[in-house]
Scaffold this active site. Structure first.
Site, mmCIF file in Angstrom:
data_model
loop_
_atom_site.group_PDB
_atom_site.id
_atom_site.type_symbol
_atom_site.label_atom_id
_atom_site.label_comp_id
_atom_site.label_asym_id
_atom_site.label_seq_id
_atom_site.Cartn_x
_atom_site.Cartn_y
_atom_site.Cartn_z
ATOM 1 N N SER A 15 1.362 -1.094 0.251
ATOM 2 C CA SER A 15 0.092 -0.594 -0.256
ATOM 3 C C SER A 15 0.643 1.541 -0.454
ATOM 4 O O SER A 15 0.731 2.112 -0.506
ATOM 5 C CB SER A 15 -0.986 0.376 1.689
ATOM 6 O OG SER A 15 -1.390 -0.831 1.320
ATOM 7 N N HIS A 426 -34.260 8.058 12.566
ATOM 8 C CA HIS A 426 -34.895 7.091 13.267
ATOM 9 C C HIS A 426 -35.259 5.422 12.881
ATOM 10 O O HIS A 426 -36.376 5.566 11.759
ATOM 11 C CB HIS A 426 -36.309 7.617 14.006
ATOM 12 C CG HIS A 426 -36.920 6.925 15.498
ATOM 13 N ND1 HIS A 426 -36.506 6.066 16.172
ATOM 14 C CD2 HIS A 426 -37.962 5.646 14.843
ATOM 15 C CE1 HIS A 426 -37.097 5.499 16.860
ATOM 16 N NE2 HIS A 426 -38.192 5.370 16.181
#
Length: 439
Positions: A15, A426
Site C-alpha cells: 500500500s 430513526h
C-alpha cells in the site's frame, strides 16, 4: 546499453509503495519499484482484503444462524473451499489492476529481492540500480514465538492461506488480529480458544470498548484465557497438543501465533543494519519520513508509524508530494480511526481518555425477532475536553463507517453541541450516538 537514471527507487509494492510510486510518477518523477513477490503487499494478499472477505462470510453465517434460532429461516452453511477459491480469484484481479496502475503511471517494475548498497544504490539479484532517493516500503511479517514446537504454529499468512477450515483452533494473542480470527472462525463453525498474556483483550484499545468486545466474544461461545500464554506445542496424532502457563493442556487442529509483527529490515542486506530503529523495532524516521541516513526514507509497516493500510497509503502519497511535488504534511496519527472486525465491529479514534460526555449500550431493534442472542449489543463512548470533542469509541454494525464521521468532527474541533445539531434517522444506532435525547 545506457542504464535508466531514476529519481526515486521504492522497495516494496504494498500500500505504501504503490501510493508513493503512482503519485510520484504522476508528478513527473522517474520511479523504479522493486517487489520480490506479489503486488499489493500484506493488505491485498495476506491481510485486510482476504480477512475482510472471510469476515463478511462469517457475518452471513451468523445472520443465517440467528434467523434459524427463531425458526424463520433454514440453517445455512458456508462452503469454505468455494469461498476461498472465489476470494483468491478476486485478489488476483486486484493485483492485475495494481500492475495496470503502475504501467499507466509510467513506473518501472522490477521483480526480485532488493539489497541496499548505500544511500543511493540498490542491488537486485546482481544488478545495480541508482537514484537520488531510496524509499523503503518493504512492510513486515508475522513475529515468531520462541517456544518448544514453534515450527508447528500457524501464523496470519498461513491462516489466510488455509483451503480447509480446522474444526478446533487455538489463537495466541488478543490484539486486533487475534480477536478478528477468533470471531471469524467461530462464526464459520470452528470451536475457538483465545489465549492472551494480558488482563484483557485489545489492550491498545480504550478499556471500556475492549472489555465490551471481550464480553461479546465470550458470550458467543469463544473460550478466552487471559493472563496466560502457550508455552509448548507438540504433534499429537492428527492434532496439535499445547500447554499453557496456567497449566491448561488441550488439543486443537491448529494453533495460531497472532502476537505481533516484525519489520522486514533484516531482509535488505547488511547496509540496512546501519539505520536507526525505534523502540517498536521499526525504522526511526523524521516528520518527513527520512531515516537516520539522508536520502533513505521509510513508509508503511517498516517505519515507526501506525501499521495500518490507510496510514501507509496516506504516507506514501505525502512523501511523493514532499520529494517531487509542492510539499505535504504527514497524516495526523491522533485522527486515524482504528477498527477490529469482530461482530459487531469495534472502532475508536482520538483521545478517549478525556472527560466522558456520554457512554452507553443499545440493544438492537431486531433482538428476539431475528435472534435470541444477548451478546450483540452496541456500545458507544464520546469524550470531550473543555467542551470540544476529542475522542469516540463504537462497537456497532457500521462502526467502521460511523467512526470516520466522528473523526471528521474531532478534526474540526467541533463543540459537543455539534452532535445534537442534526437529526439522525430513526430507528438507528446513529440516533443514539449523536442525540443525547434519544433515550
Amino acid at each position: 546499453m545506457t542504464q535508466t537514471v531514476f529519481d526515486s527507487i521504492v522497495i516494496g509494492g504494498g500500500s505504501a509503495g504503490m501510493a508513493f510510486a503512482t503519485s510520484a510518477a504522476k508528478l513527473g518523477a522517474r520511479i523504479l519499484m522493486i517487489e520480490r513477490a506479489e503486488l499489493g503487499g500484506t493488505c491485498v494478499n495476506r491481510g485486510c482484503v482476504p480477512k475482510k472477505i472471510l469476515w463478511s462470510a462469517g457475518q452471513i453465517a451468523r445472520a443465517a444462524q440467528a434467523a434459524a434460532s427463531q425458526g424463520i429461516a433454514t440453517q445455512a452453511t458456508i462452503d469454505y473451499q468455494t469461498l476461498i477459491a472465489k476470494r483468491d480469484a478476486h485478489i488476483a484481479d486486484i493485483r492485475d489492476i495494481y500492475a495496470g496502475n503502475l504501467d499507466d503511471a509510467g513506473v518501472t517494475l522490477v521483480c526480485g529481492q532488493a539489497k541496499l548498497n548505500d544511500a543511493q544504490s540498490v542491488d537486485v539479484d546482481g544488478k545495480i540500480y541508482t537514484a537520488d532517493q531510496i524509499i523503503l516500503g518493504c512492510g513486515g511479517r508475522p513475529a515468531k514465538m520462541d517456544i518448544p514446537g514453534a515450527a508447528l504454529l500457524s501464523d496470519s499468512n498461513d491462516v489466510l492461506g488455509w483451503t480447509t477450515r480446522p474444526n478446533r483452533i487455538t489463537i495466541v494473542g488478543g490484539g486486533y488480529i487475534g480477536c478478528e480470527f477468533a470471531a471469524i472462525f467461530h462464526a464459520l463453525g470452528s470451536a475457538v480458544t483465545l489465549v492472551h498474556n494480558g488482563p484483557h483483550l485489545l489492550d491498545t484499545f480504550p478499556k471500556e470498548l475492549a472489555l465490551h468486545v471481550q464480553n461479546g466474544l465470550a458470550a458467543s461461545g469463544i473460550r478466552i484465557q487471559t493472563d496466560d500464554g502457550v508455552t509448548a506445542v507438540q504433534q499429537t496424532g492428527t492434532s496439535l497438543g499445547y500447554t499453557c502457563a496456567s497449566g491448561l493442556i488441550d488439543t486443537a487442529g491448529a494453533v495460531v501465533a497472532a502476537a505481533g509483527r516484525t519489520p522486514n529490515i533484516d531482509q535488505l542486506g547488511p547496509f540496512a543494519k546501519t539505520l536507526d530503529t525505534a523502540d517498536s523495532g521499526a525504522l526511526a524516521i523524521s516528520d518527513r519520513f527520512e531515516t537516520s541516513l539522508p536520502g533513505i526514507y521509510a513508509i508503511g509497516d517498516v517505519a515507526d508509524r501506525l501499521p495500518l493500510t490507510p496510514v501507509a497509503t496516506a504516507d506514501g502519497t505525502a512523501l511523493a508530494h514532499m520529494l517531487h511535488g509542492n510539499g505535504a504534511e504527514a497524516a495526523d496519527l491522533d485522527l486515524v480511526a482504528t477498527t477490529t472486525f469482530v461482530y459487531p465491529p469495534a472502532a475508536f479514534v482520538g483521545q478517549t481518555g478525556d472527560e466522558t460526555l456520554r457512554c452507553g449500550k443499545l440493544t438492537p431493534l431486531a433482538q428476539n425477532v431475528l435472534s435470541n442472542a444477548d451478546h450483540n449489543e452496541a456500545f458507544y463512548q464520546i469524550s470531550t475536553k473543555n467542551d470540544v470533542l476529542t475522542g469516540a469509541a463504537i462497537a456497532a454494525h457500521g462502526a467502521e463507517d460511523i467512526i470516520a464521521m466522528a473523526a471528521a468532527l474531532i478534526a474540526a474541533k467541533s463543540p459537543a453541541s455539534a452532535l445534537t445539531k442534526a437529526t439522525p434517522v430513526h430507528p438507528s444506532f446513529a440516533e443514539e450516538f449523536f442525540n443525547e435525547h434519544a433515550k
